[in-house]
Design a protein around this motif. Sequence first.
Motif, mmCIF file in Angstrom:
data_model
loop_
_atom_site.group_PDB
_atom_site.id
_atom_site.type_symbol
_atom_site.label_atom_id
_atom_site.label_comp_id
_atom_site.label_asym_id
_atom_site.label_seq_id
_atom_site.Cartn_x
_atom_site.Cartn_y
_atom_site.Cartn_z
ATOM 1 N N ALA A 76 -93.603 21.960 -7.595
ATOM 2 C CA ALA A 76 -92.823 22.570 -8.606
ATOM 3 C C ALA A 76 -91.614 22.245 -7.906
ATOM 4 C CB ALA A 76 -92.980 23.600 -8.964
ATOM 5 N N ALA A 77 -91.100 22.664 -6.559
ATOM 6 C CA ALA A 77 -89.962 22.510 -5.809
ATOM 7 C C ALA A 77 -89.762 21.072 -5.915
ATOM 8 C CB ALA A 77 -90.306 23.109 -4.692
ATOM 9 N N ASN A 99 -90.495 18.602 -7.897
ATOM 10 C CA ASN A 99 -90.096 18.327 -9.285
ATOM 11 C C ASN A 99 -88.610 18.808 -9.653
ATOM 12 O OD1 ASN A 99 -92.706 17.151 -9.553
ATOM 13 N ND2 ASN A 99 -93.533 18.938 -10.780
ATOM 14 N N TYR A 100 -88.339 20.212 -9.097
ATOM 15 C CA TYR A 100 -87.113 20.623 -9.428
ATOM 16 C C TYR A 100 -86.079 19.560 -8.708
ATOM 17 C CZ TYR A 100 -89.071 24.753 -11.704
ATOM 18 O OH TYR A 100 -89.658 25.413 -12.410
ATOM 19 N N GLU A 101 -86.134 19.494 -7.376
ATOM 20 C CA GLU A 101 -85.429 18.784 -6.534
ATOM 21 C C GLU A 101 -85.044 17.019 -7.147
ATOM 22 O OE1 GLU A 101 -84.910 17.060 -1.995
ATOM 23 O OE2 GLU A 101 -86.510 18.306 -2.484
ATOM 24 N N GLN A 155 -85.501 16.405 -10.222
ATOM 25 C CA GLN A 155 -84.581 16.721 -11.338
ATOM 26 C C GLN A 155 -83.155 16.672 -11.054
ATOM 27 O OE1 GLN A 155 -85.804 16.033 -14.657
ATOM 28 N NE2 GLN A 155 -83.685 16.282 -15.224
ATOM 29 N N ALA A 156 -83.002 17.544 -10.191
ATOM 30 C CA ALA A 156 -81.542 17.959 -9.815
ATOM 31 C C ALA A 156 -80.938 16.527 -9.109
ATOM 32 C CB ALA A 156 -81.573 18.896 -8.543
ATOM 33 N N ASP A 186 -80.068 14.540 -12.399
ATOM 34 C CA ASP A 186 -79.032 15.158 -13.090
ATOM 35 C C ASP A 186 -77.986 14.737 -12.517
ATOM 36 O OD1 ASP A 186 -80.811 16.206 -14.816
ATOM 37 O OD2 ASP A 186 -80.702 18.199 -14.035
#
Length: 281
Positions: free
Chosen positions: A76-77, A79-81, A83-84, A87
Amino acid sequence: MSHTAHIRSHRKPRRSASTIAMRAGVAGGVLGTLAVAGASGSANAAEPVAQTLELPTLTSDVAAQVARSADATQQAAANYELQAERDAAAANAAKQAKADLAEARKKAAQARKKAEEAARKEAAARASRTAERTAPATTTSTGTGSSAGTSAGTTVSTSTSTATGSAAAIVSFVEAQVGKAYVSGATGPSAYDCSGLVQSAFRQVGVSLPRVSQDQSVAGTQVSLGNLQPGDILYWGGAGSAYHVAVYVGDGMFVGAQNPSTGVVERPLSYDPPSGAVRVL
Protein backbone atom coordinates in the motif's frame (compact mmCIF):
# COMPACT_ATOMS: atom_id res chain seq x y z
CA MET A 1 -18.85 -54.80 84.30
CA SER A 2 -21.25 -51.88 84.50
CA HIS A 3 -24.04 -52.16 86.89
CA THR A 4 -26.37 -51.69 83.98
CA ALA A 5 -24.86 -54.28 81.78
CA HIS A 6 -27.47 -56.75 82.70
CA ILE A 7 -30.10 -54.37 81.48
CA ARG A 8 -30.71 -55.22 77.90
CA SER A 9 -31.83 -51.77 76.74
CA HIS A 10 -28.61 -50.16 77.85
CA ARG A 11 -26.26 -52.38 75.91
CA LYS A 12 -24.59 -51.02 72.78
CA PRO A 13 -25.87 -52.92 69.82
CA ARG A 14 -23.31 -55.02 68.07
CA ARG A 15 -22.47 -54.15 64.50
CA SER A 16 -23.65 -56.76 62.14
CA ALA A 17 -21.58 -58.12 59.33
CA SER A 18 -23.94 -56.68 56.76
CA THR A 19 -23.62 -53.27 58.24
CA ILE A 20 -19.92 -53.51 58.22
CA ALA A 21 -19.97 -54.74 54.63
CA MET A 22 -22.24 -51.92 53.56
CA ARG A 23 -20.05 -49.39 55.21
CA ALA A 24 -17.03 -50.95 53.58
CA GLY A 25 -18.75 -50.75 50.23
CA VAL A 26 -19.66 -47.17 50.79
CA ALA A 27 -16.12 -46.43 51.78
CA GLY A 28 -14.82 -48.25 48.76
CA GLY A 29 -17.20 -46.33 46.58
CA VAL A 30 -16.06 -43.10 48.10
CA LEU A 31 -12.49 -44.07 47.66
CA GLY A 32 -13.18 -45.09 44.09
CA THR A 33 -14.88 -41.82 43.45
CA LEU A 34 -11.99 -39.99 44.97
CA ALA A 35 -9.64 -42.04 42.87
CA VAL A 36 -11.60 -41.24 39.76
CA ALA A 37 -11.76 -37.59 40.76
CA GLY A 38 -8.07 -37.62 41.42
CA ALA A 39 -7.40 -39.19 38.09
CA SER A 40 -9.70 -36.71 36.48
CA GLY A 41 -7.96 -33.94 38.34
CA SER A 42 -4.64 -35.28 37.20
CA ALA A 43 -5.90 -35.39 33.64
CA ASN A 44 -7.25 -31.89 33.94
CA ALA A 45 -4.01 -30.78 35.45
CA ALA A 46 -2.24 -32.19 32.42
CA GLU A 47 -4.37 -30.21 29.98
CA PRO A 48 -2.28 -27.00 30.27
CA VAL A 49 0.69 -29.11 29.24
CA ALA A 50 -1.21 -30.12 26.11
CA GLN A 51 -2.12 -26.46 25.44
CA THR A 52 1.48 -25.44 25.94
CA LEU A 53 2.50 -27.91 23.24
CA GLU A 54 0.02 -26.33 20.81
CA LEU A 55 1.27 -22.77 21.42
CA PRO A 56 4.05 -22.94 18.81
CA THR A 57 1.45 -23.72 16.14
CA LEU A 58 -0.71 -20.80 17.20
CA THR A 59 2.33 -18.52 17.32
CA SER A 60 3.37 -19.54 13.79
CA ASP A 61 -0.09 -18.68 12.44
CA VAL A 62 -0.02 -15.29 14.11
CA ALA A 63 3.45 -14.61 12.68
CA ALA A 64 2.22 -15.50 9.20
CA GLN A 65 -0.71 -13.16 9.58
CA VAL A 66 1.57 -10.38 10.83
CA ALA A 67 3.91 -10.96 7.88
CA ARG A 68 1.01 -10.80 5.43
CA SER A 69 -0.22 -7.63 7.09
CA ALA A 70 3.28 -6.13 6.84
CA ASP A 71 3.48 -7.06 3.14
CA ALA A 72 0.09 -5.52 2.51
CA THR A 73 1.13 -2.37 4.36
CA GLN A 74 4.37 -2.17 2.37
CA GLN A 75 2.52 -2.68 -0.92
CA ALA A 76 0.00 0.00 0.00
CA ALA A 77 2.86 2.37 0.82
CA ALA A 78 4.52 1.58 -2.51
CA ASN A 79 1.23 2.19 -4.31
CA TYR A 80 0.81 5.52 -2.55
CA GLU A 81 4.37 6.50 -3.45
CA LEU A 82 3.84 5.51 -7.10
CA GLN A 83 0.60 7.47 -7.24
CA ALA A 84 2.34 10.47 -5.70
CA GLU A 85 5.06 10.26 -8.34
CA ARG A 86 2.45 10.04 -11.09
CA ASP A 87 0.56 13.01 -9.69
CA ALA A 88 3.79 15.03 -9.52
CA ALA A 89 4.68 14.07 -13.10
CA ALA A 90 1.20 15.03 -14.29
CA ALA A 91 1.46 18.37 -12.49
CA ASN A 92 4.87 19.06 -14.06
CA ALA A 93 3.57 18.07 -17.50
CA ALA A 94 0.57 20.36 -17.12
CA LYS A 95 2.84 23.21 -16.02
CA GLN A 96 5.17 22.65 -18.99
CA ALA A 97 2.23 22.44 -21.39
CA LYS A 98 0.91 25.73 -20.05
CA ALA A 99 4.31 27.36 -20.52
CA ASP A 100 4.61 25.94 -24.06
CA LEU A 101 1.15 27.23 -24.94
CA ALA A 102 2.00 30.69 -23.66
CA GLU A 103 5.24 30.70 -25.70
CA ALA A 104 3.41 29.53 -28.83
CA ARG A 105 0.80 32.25 -28.42
CA LYS A 106 3.55 34.83 -27.97
CA LYS A 107 5.33 33.70 -31.14
CA ALA A 108 2.05 33.63 -33.05
CA ALA A 109 1.29 37.18 -31.95
CA GLN A 110 4.75 38.33 -33.04
CA ALA A 111 4.39 36.60 -36.41
CA ARG A 112 0.95 38.12 -36.90
CA LYS A 113 2.31 41.57 -36.03
CA LYS A 114 5.13 41.17 -38.56
CA ALA A 115 2.71 39.99 -41.24
CA GLU A 116 0.41 42.94 -40.60
CA GLU A 117 3.34 45.33 -40.77
CA ALA A 118 4.54 43.79 -44.04
CA ALA A 119 1.00 44.00 -45.43
CA ARG A 120 0.80 47.69 -44.48
CA LYS A 121 4.12 48.41 -46.15
CA GLU A 122 3.10 46.53 -49.27
CA ALA A 123 -0.22 48.38 -49.39
CA ALA A 124 1.58 51.69 -49.03
CA ALA A 125 4.05 50.81 -51.78
CA ARG A 126 1.23 49.63 -54.05
CA ALA A 127 -0.69 52.84 -53.43
CA SER A 128 2.43 54.85 -54.25
CA ARG A 129 2.97 52.95 -57.50
CA THR A 130 -0.67 53.40 -58.46
CA ALA A 131 -0.45 57.13 -57.75
CA GLU A 132 2.68 57.41 -59.88
CA ARG A 133 1.13 55.49 -62.78
CA THR A 134 -2.16 57.38 -62.74
CA ALA A 135 -0.74 60.88 -62.16
CA PRO A 136 -1.78 63.24 -65.00
CA ALA A 137 0.76 64.99 -67.20
CA THR A 138 1.37 68.59 -66.10
CA THR A 139 2.83 70.15 -69.24
CA THR A 140 2.72 69.55 -72.96
CA SER A 141 4.73 71.27 -75.68
CA THR A 142 4.83 70.98 -79.48
CA GLY A 143 7.48 71.49 -82.16
CA THR A 144 9.93 69.10 -83.72
CA GLY A 145 9.29 67.16 -80.58
CA SER A 146 6.91 67.28 -77.63
CA SER A 147 7.22 66.51 -73.95
CA ALA A 148 4.96 65.39 -71.10
CA GLY A 149 5.62 66.13 -67.44
CA THR A 150 5.37 63.60 -64.63
CA SER A 151 3.53 64.15 -61.39
CA ALA A 152 6.79 65.47 -59.93
CA GLY A 153 7.03 68.06 -62.67
CA THR A 154 9.80 66.30 -64.59
CA THR A 155 9.56 66.84 -68.35
CA VAL A 156 9.41 63.67 -70.43
CA SER A 157 10.71 63.85 -73.97
CA THR A 158 8.55 62.55 -76.83
CA SER A 159 11.11 62.98 -79.60
CA THR A 160 10.14 61.78 -83.08
CA SER A 161 13.74 60.90 -83.96
CA THR A 162 14.14 57.63 -85.86
CA ALA A 163 16.19 54.87 -84.29
CA THR A 164 19.22 53.58 -86.13
CA GLY A 165 21.67 50.73 -85.71
CA SER A 166 21.33 48.58 -82.62
CA ALA A 167 18.60 50.82 -81.17
CA ALA A 168 16.49 50.25 -84.30
CA ALA A 169 16.92 46.47 -83.90
CA ILE A 170 15.80 46.65 -80.27
CA VAL A 171 12.77 48.79 -81.16
CA SER A 172 11.83 46.45 -83.99
CA PHE A 173 12.07 43.41 -81.70
CA VAL A 174 9.90 44.76 -78.87
CA GLU A 175 7.26 46.07 -81.27
CA ALA A 176 7.09 42.58 -82.81
CA GLN A 177 6.25 41.14 -79.37
CA VAL A 178 3.19 43.35 -78.81
CA GLY A 179 0.12 41.19 -78.11
CA LYS A 180 2.03 38.31 -76.52
CA ALA A 181 1.18 37.12 -73.02
CA TYR A 182 2.60 38.33 -69.74
CA VAL A 183 3.87 35.47 -67.58
CA SER A 184 5.94 36.10 -64.47
CA GLY A 185 9.48 34.77 -64.97
CA ALA A 186 9.04 34.24 -68.73
CA THR A 187 11.72 35.36 -71.22
CA GLY A 188 10.02 34.42 -74.50
CA PRO A 189 9.47 33.63 -77.17
CA SER A 190 5.68 33.27 -76.60
CA ALA A 191 5.43 35.11 -73.26
CA TYR A 192 7.44 37.58 -71.18
CA ASP A 193 7.52 39.47 -67.97
CA CYS A 194 8.74 43.09 -68.03
CA SER A 195 12.45 42.45 -67.41
CA GLY A 196 12.36 39.27 -69.53
CA LEU A 197 11.21 41.32 -72.56
CA VAL A 198 13.94 43.94 -72.06
CA GLN A 199 16.65 41.32 -71.60
CA SER A 200 15.54 39.44 -74.74
CA ALA A 201 15.45 42.67 -76.79
CA PHE A 202 19.04 43.59 -75.92
CA ARG A 203 20.17 40.04 -76.52
CA GLN A 204 19.27 40.58 -80.19
CA VAL A 205 22.16 43.05 -80.49
CA GLY A 206 24.62 41.07 -78.40
CA VAL A 207 24.13 42.94 -75.11
CA SER A 208 23.78 40.81 -71.99
CA LEU A 209 21.63 42.50 -69.37
CA PRO A 210 20.87 41.39 -65.81
CA ARG A 211 17.68 39.41 -65.40
CA VAL A 212 15.67 41.53 -62.93
CA SER A 213 14.28 45.08 -63.04
CA GLN A 214 16.30 46.34 -60.08
CA ASP A 215 19.61 45.50 -61.79
CA GLN A 216 18.50 46.64 -65.24
CA SER A 217 17.65 50.10 -63.85
CA VAL A 218 21.38 50.66 -63.16
CA ALA A 219 22.83 48.69 -66.08
CA GLY A 220 23.91 51.78 -68.06
CA THR A 221 24.13 55.54 -67.83
CA GLN A 222 21.30 57.39 -66.15
CA VAL A 223 19.63 59.90 -68.53
CA SER A 224 16.98 62.51 -67.91
CA LEU A 225 13.45 61.89 -69.09
CA GLY A 226 13.75 65.09 -71.13
CA ASN A 227 16.57 63.56 -73.21
CA LEU A 228 15.21 60.14 -74.13
CA GLN A 229 16.31 58.25 -77.25
CA PRO A 230 14.78 55.10 -78.82
CA GLY A 231 16.26 52.00 -77.19
CA ASP A 232 16.61 53.57 -73.73
CA ILE A 233 15.41 51.48 -70.80
CA LEU A 234 12.61 53.10 -68.80
CA TYR A 235 12.10 52.11 -65.18
CA TRP A 236 9.47 52.66 -62.48
CA GLY A 237 10.56 53.02 -58.87
CA GLY A 238 14.03 53.97 -57.68
CA ALA A 239 17.27 53.31 -59.54
CA GLY A 240 18.48 50.00 -58.14
CA SER A 241 15.08 49.25 -56.62
CA ALA A 242 12.86 49.45 -59.70
CA TYR A 243 9.77 47.24 -59.84
CA HIS A 244 9.01 47.64 -63.58
CA VAL A 245 10.93 48.29 -66.82
CA ALA A 246 10.11 48.86 -70.49
CA VAL A 247 11.79 50.08 -73.74
CA TYR A 248 11.33 53.58 -75.13
CA VAL A 249 10.59 53.30 -78.88
CA GLY A 250 10.37 57.00 -79.81
CA ASP A 251 7.49 59.36 -80.59
CA GLY A 252 6.58 59.46 -76.88
CA MET A 253 5.79 55.73 -76.84
CA PHE A 254 7.13 52.73 -74.95
CA VAL A 255 6.67 48.98 -75.25
CA GLY A 256 6.53 46.82 -72.15
CA ALA A 257 5.13 43.62 -70.72
CA GLN A 258 2.74 45.35 -68.35
CA ASN A 259 0.72 42.73 -66.48
CA PRO A 260 -1.22 39.46 -66.97
CA SER A 261 -4.38 41.27 -68.06
CA THR A 262 -2.77 43.37 -70.82
CA GLY A 263 0.29 41.36 -71.82
CA VAL A 264 2.89 43.11 -74.02
CA VAL A 265 1.54 46.51 -75.10
CA GLU A 266 2.64 49.79 -76.65
CA ARG A 267 1.56 52.84 -74.68
CA PRO A 268 2.25 56.60 -74.57
CA LEU A 269 4.47 57.86 -71.75
CA SER A 270 1.50 59.78 -70.37
CA TYR A 271 -0.28 56.47 -69.76
CA ASP A 272 2.23 55.53 -67.08
CA PRO A 273 5.03 58.09 -66.64
CA PRO A 274 8.31 56.38 -65.71
CA SER A 275 10.51 57.33 -62.78
CA GLY A 276 13.77 57.37 -64.72
CA ALA A 277 15.74 56.00 -67.68
CA VAL A 278 19.08 54.37 -68.38
CA ARG A 279 21.00 54.26 -71.66
CA VAL A 280 22.95 51.11 -72.47
CA LEU A 281 23.87 51.65 -76.17
